[in-house]
Design an enzyme around this catalytic site. Structure first.
Site, PDB file in Angstrom:
ATOM      1  N   GLU A   1      16.972  37.850  -3.216  1.00 22.62           N
ATOM      2  CA  GLU A   1      15.533  37.762  -2.952  1.00 22.62           C
ATOM      3  C   GLU A   1      15.162  38.377  -1.607  1.00 22.62           C
ATOM      4  OE1 GLU A   1      16.743  34.120  -5.419  1.00 22.62           O
ATOM      5  OE2 GLU A   1      17.582  35.266  -3.754  1.00 22.62           O
TER       6      GLU A   1
ATOM      7  N   CYS B   1      17.020  29.780  -2.924  1.00 21.31           N
ATOM      8  CA  CYS B   1      17.555  28.818  -1.955  1.00 21.31           C
ATOM      9  C   CYS B   1      16.502  28.570  -0.868  1.00 21.31           C
ATOM     10  CB  CYS B   1      18.842  29.370  -1.341  1.00 21.31           C
ATOM     11  SG  CYS B   1      18.555  30.670  -0.108  1.00 21.31           S
TER      12      CYS B   1
ATOM     13  N   HIS C   1      20.876  37.796   0.560  1.00 19.81           N
ATOM     14  CA  HIS C   1      20.621  37.247  -0.774  1.00 19.81           C
ATOM     15  C   HIS C   1      19.757  38.233  -1.555  1.00 19.81           C
ATOM     16  CE1 HIS C   1      21.375  32.704   0.160  1.00 19.81           C
ATOM     17  NE2 HIS C   1      22.261  33.493   0.761  1.00 19.81           N
TER      18      HIS C   1
ATOM     19  N   CYS D   1      15.544  31.791   1.113  1.00 21.03           N
ATOM     20  CA  CYS D   1      14.739  32.714   0.318  1.00 21.03           C
ATOM     21  C   CYS D   1      13.353  32.155   0.049  1.00 21.03           C
ATOM     22  CB  CYS D   1      15.462  33.042  -0.981  1.00 21.03           C
ATOM     23  SG  CYS D   1      17.003  33.955  -0.711  1.00 21.03           S
TER      24      CYS D   1
END
Length: 157
Positions: free
Chosen positions: A56, A84, A54, A87
């Site tokens: 992040e 999410c 992801h 993260c």
């Protein structure tokens, strides 16, 4: 324009450019310290075949490598979308000071990125979760923990 708006725009621009280049979903993030971008990350889940890639997470990894530390205290994460659950956990482990985001998790859900099922799993007892979890106590596991506890040169985190 405020610094927050400037850095958030950088994260959003990164998300759009990398999405259009075929790396993954429309997610970008930058880590800022002392008014400067020290690292960036973008979604690479499908291009790297890595469900943890992801924006992040990628930005946090890059910032830690650039700053040569596992703690991002003193830094702010700017991200194109509300993080999410995975993260969010990484943000707390990295000790970031702040997070500034553009789109909400509801807006992400509306375009097919719905994390609500994960949030719901957190509230369930382990035995009621969708993925079975089995606790298998182990003497070797306890011994490894004891060795860590006794290790004189450990770096606490």
């Amino acid at each position: 324009m405020s610094d927050d708006a400037t850095f958030l725009r950088a994260a959003i621009d990164l998300s759009r450019r990398r999405m259009e280049a075929g790396f993954g979903g429309p997610f970008g993030a930058v880590v800022v310290r002392d008014g400067k971008i020290v690292a960036e990350g973008f979604n690479q889940v499908t291009s790297a075949n890595d469900p943890t890639a992801h924006a992040e997470i990628s930005a946090i990894r890059a910032a830690c490598a650039a700053l040569k530390t596992f703690s991002l205290a003193g830094c702010t994460l700017y991200t194109s979308c509300e993080p999410c659950p995975m993260c969010l956990g990484a943000i707390y482990w990295a000790r970031l000071d702040r997070v500034v985001y553009a789109n909400t998790r509801a807006e992400a859900a509306a375009i097919g990125f719905d994390d609500d099922h994960i949030y719901c799993e957190f509230d369930k007892p382990i035995e009621a979760r969708t993925i079975p979890f089995t606790h298998l106590p182990s003497e070797e596991g306890r011994a490894a923990f004891a060795a860590w506890q006794a290790k004189p040169d450990k770096v606490p985190y």
